[in-house]
Design a protein around this motif. Sequence first.
Motif, PDB file in Angstrom:
ATOM      1  N   GLU A  64       0.833  -1.201   0.000  1.00 34.33           N
ATOM      2  CA  GLU A  64       0.000   0.000   0.000  1.00 34.33           C
ATOM      3  C   GLU A  64       0.878   1.267   0.000  1.00 34.33           C
ATOM      4  N   GLY A  65       1.924   1.234   0.833  1.00 34.53           N
ATOM      5  CA  GLY A  65       2.766   2.421   1.003  1.00 34.53           C
ATOM      6  C   GLY A  65       3.394   2.895  -0.294  1.00 34.53           C
ATOM      7  N   SER A  66       4.010   1.960  -1.033  1.00 37.21           N
ATOM      8  CA  SER A  66       4.750   2.399  -2.227  1.00 37.21           C
ATOM      9  C   SER A  66       4.013   2.036  -3.516  1.00 37.21           C
ATOM     10  N   GLN A  67       2.813   1.521  -3.378  1.00 37.23           N
ATOM     11  CA  GLN A  67       1.911   1.327  -4.525  1.00 37.23           C
ATOM     12  C   GLN A  67       2.499   0.440  -5.634  1.00 37.23           C
ATOM     13  N   GLN A  68       3.117  -0.656  -5.223  1.00 35.59           N
ATOM     14  CA  GLN A  68       3.554  -1.670  -6.198  1.00 35.59           C
ATOM     15  C   GLN A  68       3.423  -3.053  -5.550  1.00 35.59           C
ATOM     16  N   TYR A  69       3.537  -4.081  -6.391  1.00 34.07           N
ATOM     17  CA  TYR A  69       3.539  -5.463  -5.907  1.00 34.07           C
ATOM     18  C   TYR A  69       4.981  -5.926  -5.707  1.00 34.07           C
ATOM     19  N   TYR A  70       5.222  -6.725  -4.636  1.00 32.22           N
ATOM     20  CA  TYR A  70       6.541  -7.368  -4.513  1.00 32.22           C
ATOM     21  C   TYR A  70       6.375  -8.885  -4.639  1.00 32.22           C
TER      22      TYR A  70
END
Length: 515
Positions: free
Chosen positions: A153-159
């Motif tokens: 959510e914080g950096s708006q990407q999937y890991y």
Amino acid sequence: MSATQNLTWWKNVAIYQVYPRSFADGNGDGIGDLPGLIARLDYLKTLGVGALWLSPVYPSPMCDAGYDICDYTDIDPLFGRLADLDQLISEAHKRGLKLLMDFVPNHTSDQHPWFIESRASRDNPKRDWYLWRDQPNNWRASIDGGSAWTWDEGSQQYYLHFFLPQQPDLNWHNPEVVEAMHNVLKFWLDRGVDGFRIDVVHCVGKDPTFADDPRCMAGETMVQINDQPYSHEVLRGLRRLVDHYPGDRVLIGEVNIRSTARVAAYYGASDELHMSFNFPPLDAPWDPVVFRLCIREVERCLGEQSAWPTWALSNHDNSRIRSRYGGSLARTNAAAVMLLSLRGTPFIFQGDELALEDTQVNAQTRVDPGGRDGSRAPLPWLAQTPHGWSGTAPWLPFPPEAEALAVETQESASDSTLNLYRRLLHCRRESTALRLGDWQELPSHPQLLAYRRHCEDDERIVCINFDAAEHAFVLTGEWIVEVASDRHGEDQPFAGLVAAHQALILRQKGSAHEC
Ligand code: GLC
Ligand code: CA
């Protein structure tokens, strides 16, 4: 060089997997630890193994029992301190035991400072240490079987994570990651460890196209599938590093691909793994047809490139040998004879030398999100409850029949599984044929598996009966029963019959290589 001069230590020993949480408790909190292990090293020496592989003891939030690491160069307080590990190394070495650590290169914990930084923002210098994407693909993770991608959510990407969302995968394509992980190995090598078992090493290289994999649609996980050329490059780098150290340090990889031919590739041209695990025998039912095929496949695939085989019939991720073989003690004992007489380095998972079965867990006692608690139960040392642990209930319930199977009980019973393992390991140490000799299948009844181990003038014949009926096994010459899985008829002439579920090691009468 003749085989007897082949002194490479890791070809000459059996390796014992210590699952530290359940081995022995030094401080009475119900969780096994390093001081507990140190206090029991003499047990392992007497058992007759030559090396220990220690499952992870690093600081960890323990979402995956320590395979989620947040500091690669320290010890979790649950298990002790760094000084305890140093003491373990020196106490093991004093007894002539080697010590292997578990190296987990594919992923860290999400609580590792590297990941905390990486997720802090898209332009963080450690962003590229992990694998971030705007869009997920269809890759599937192990343990919970869900997507291998989690939205941050914080950096708006999937890991990406091949295991739990709390285990983000490192990006080994980034040279800083390679360097940081090389430094981890150096840290432990400098402290004197003799090598590493490398967790899911076939997973470190990722498909650079990140294309969907149709096999994930069919329910397979990336851990079963991933097999990229880049993993081999990573391994060559690790091997170069390890080869710089004196004393034959060793790399043993967990290559979790169910194809022995693919596994063989991870030995490289003697410039990758020294040894790899090979899982088809561990998956096999107790069936002579299946084992015959598994063994022939190992001899064929590894033999071609002089790669040294390994044999493991269980570990902390799978049901115990006895539970998989229908609870039968006779089969479990026969399997021990096979495990310790094949060509290659055998691995004994702690507690299999006691013929333990899986422990029963319920909703209250269950710990592992992957349902693998069964084989991870505490070892019963003493007959009486709490079996050498303290009054505190240990972290998992004891396995069934803990009193009858406790070390103390088995030590005094000459026909116990523990004494069978001791006898087998003693014979391996004494017989070059069993340790280093070639392997040749012998004709036999289809319910038997028979083979010859041979090195210079030393020779043994092994015959395993998978059937509930006795069978004849015809040999020319006179043979002596050196080991019998049920301990019947040892040191007596072999009468040409193998009892139901029995396994035998035979030596030629008059052989100079008696043990
Ligand atoms: C290996 C370990 C297993 C762990 C996984 C993730 O397969 O043996 O216990 O869950 O890797 O590290
Ligand atoms: Ca403890």
